[in-house]
Design a protein around this motif. Structure first.
Motif, PDB file in Angstrom:
ATOM      1  N   LEU A 175      -5.981   0.739  12.258  1.00  0.00           N
ATOM      2  CA  LEU A 175      -5.781   2.130  11.842  1.00  0.00           C
ATOM      3  C   LEU A 175      -4.562   2.255  10.935  1.00  0.00           C
ATOM      4  O   LEU A 175      -4.621   2.934   9.900  1.00  0.00           O
ATOM      5  N   ALA A 176      -3.473   1.584  11.302  1.00  0.00           N
ATOM      6  CA  ALA A 176      -2.252   1.647  10.478  1.00  0.00           C
ATOM      7  C   ALA A 176      -2.524   1.116   9.072  1.00  0.00           C
ATOM      8  O   ALA A 176      -2.116   1.733   8.074  1.00  0.00           O
ATOM      9  N   PHE A 177      -3.232   0.001   8.973  1.00  0.00           N
ATOM     10  CA  PHE A 177      -3.515  -0.552   7.651  1.00  0.00           C
ATOM     11  C   PHE A 177      -4.570   0.251   6.902  1.00  0.00           C
ATOM     12  O   PHE A 177      -4.538   0.323   5.670  1.00  0.00           O
ATOM     13  N   ALA A 178      -5.493   0.900   7.613  1.00  0.00           N
ATOM     14  CA  ALA A 178      -6.450   1.790   6.950  1.00  0.00           C
ATOM     15  C   ALA A 178      -5.717   2.977   6.336  1.00  0.00           C
ATOM     16  O   ALA A 178      -6.007   3.385   5.200  1.00  0.00           O
ATOM     17  N   LEU A 179      -4.758   3.518   7.067  1.00  0.00           N
ATOM     18  CA  LEU A 179      -3.963   4.629   6.536  1.00  0.00           C
ATOM     19  C   LEU A 179      -3.102   4.164   5.361  1.00  0.00           C
ATOM     20  O   LEU A 179      -2.975   4.876   4.355  1.00  0.00           O
ATOM     21  N   LEU A 180      -2.527   2.968   5.463  1.00  0.00           N
ATOM     22  CA  LEU A 180      -1.746   2.415   4.358  1.00  0.00           C
ATOM     23  C   LEU A 180      -2.623   2.216   3.126  1.00  0.00           C
ATOM     24  O   LEU A 180      -2.226   2.557   2.004  1.00  0.00           O
ATOM     25  N   GLY A 181      -3.828   1.680   3.323  1.00  0.00           N
ATOM     26  CA  GLY A 181      -4.750   1.496   2.208  1.00  0.00           C
ATOM     27  C   GLY A 181      -5.154   2.809   1.563  1.00  0.00           C
ATOM     28  O   GLY A 181      -5.251   2.913   0.333  1.00  0.00           O
ATOM     29  N   THR A 182      -5.367   3.832   2.372  1.00  0.00           N
ATOM     30  CA  THR A 182      -5.693   5.155   1.842  1.00  0.00           C
ATOM     31  C   THR A 182      -4.536   5.706   1.023  1.00  0.00           C
ATOM     32  O   THR A 182      -4.731   6.266  -0.062  1.00  0.00           O
ATOM     33  N   TYR A 183      -3.318   5.533   1.527  1.00  0.00           N
ATOM     34  CA  TYR A 183      -2.134   5.982   0.793  1.00  0.00           C
ATOM     35  C   TYR A 183      -2.005   5.236  -0.533  1.00  0.00           C
ATOM     36  O   TYR A 183      -1.767   5.851  -1.576  1.00  0.00           O
ATOM     37  N   LEU A 184      -2.180   3.905  -0.489  1.00  0.00           N
ATOM     38  CA  LEU A 184      -2.071   3.114  -1.724  1.00  0.00           C
ATOM     39  C   LEU A 184      -3.139   3.508  -2.735  1.00  0.00           C
ATOM     40  O   LEU A 184      -2.874   3.562  -3.931  1.00  0.00           O
ATOM     41  N   TYR A 185      -4.352   3.784  -2.254  1.00  0.00           N
ATOM     42  CA  TYR A 185      -5.397   4.236  -3.178  1.00  0.00           C
ATOM     43  C   TYR A 185      -4.969   5.536  -3.855  1.00  0.00           C
ATOM     44  O   TYR A 185      -5.109   5.684  -5.067  1.00  0.00           O
ATOM     45  N   GLY A 186      -4.455   6.470  -3.074  1.00  0.00           N
ATOM     46  CA  GLY A 186      -3.999   7.742  -3.648  1.00  0.00           C
ATOM     47  C   GLY A 186      -2.895   7.536  -4.671  1.00  0.00           C
ATOM     48  O   GLY A 186      -2.859   8.202  -5.702  1.00  0.00           O
ATOM     49  N   ALA A 187      -2.008   6.585  -4.406  1.00  0.00           N
ATOM     50  CA  ALA A 187      -0.904   6.330  -5.328  1.00  0.00           C
ATOM     51  C   ALA A 187      -1.363   5.596  -6.582  1.00  0.00           C
ATOM     52  O   ALA A 187      -0.776   5.775  -7.658  1.00  0.00           O
ATOM     53  N   LEU A 188      -2.411   4.778  -6.466  1.00  0.00           N
ATOM     54  CA  LEU A 188      -2.842   3.932  -7.596  1.00  0.00           C
ATOM     55  C   LEU A 188      -4.153   4.368  -8.225  1.00  0.00           C
ATOM     56  O   LEU A 188      -4.631   3.705  -9.152  1.00  0.00           O
ATOM     57  N   LYS A 189      -4.760   5.456  -7.765  1.00  0.00           N
ATOM     58  CA  LYS A 189      -6.108   5.794  -8.206  1.00  0.00           C
ATOM     59  C   LYS A 189      -6.239   5.998  -9.715  1.00  0.00           C
ATOM     60  O   LYS A 189      -7.287   5.726 -10.278  1.00  0.00           O
TER      61      LYS A 189
END
Length: 157
Positions: free
Chosen positions: A138-152
């Protein structure tokens, strides 16, 4: 934001009773889906390992039936002129042509799935079943979602 900026987002807020009814429906649907995931063994680490080792058809059949269901449902929505509960026509926006984004997204998803040993879909189902190691997923899924938002803006869409 208006509904023209984000598909499916309505500018007018729902009434309190209507919003609560909608949330209850989503909660019940999520509970049902979680039970189905557990009972079908889609959340089983052993079944997923069998799939990645090509030792069993179980997960391929499960995923294939989900893909087929999605294709049929999408086709029916496009042709039927169905409307949402508030009367708006449900539309399925066609995707742009191209393959690079699908390869990149599939590889990212697949590597994460393989490293975690479990599909991210049943994270909360597995947490509810007491599999506390899923907190790391879950922590890494949230991190991945955050990174996608930052790099989209730099990613192929």
């Amino acid at each position: 934001m208006t509904s023209s900026n984000i598909p499916g987002v309505h500018p007018e807020p729902a009434s309190g009773t209507r919003a609560a009814t909608g949330l209850l429906a989503y909660l019940l649907a999520g509970l049902y889906f979680g039970v189905v995931l557990v009972k079908s063994e889609a959340a089983s680490w052993y079944r997923i390992q069998e799939m990645f080792r090509f030792e069993s058809f179980h997960m391929f059949g499960l995923i294939g039936s989900a893909v087929l269901t999605g294709m049929v449902t999408t086709a029916l929505l496009r042709r039927s002129g169905a409307r949402s509960r508030d009367g708006q026509r449900i539309t399925v926006t066609p995707k742009d042509k191209g393959w690079w984004r699908y390869v990149l997204g599939g590889l990212t998803f697949g590597v994460g799935w393989g490293l975690a040993g479990v599909c991210p879909g049943p994270i909360f189902t597995l947490l509810g079943a007491g599999v506390w190691a899923m907190l790391v997923v879950l922590a890494f899924a949230l991190l991945g979602t955050y990174l996608y938002g930052a790099l989209k803006d730099r990613l192929p869409h």
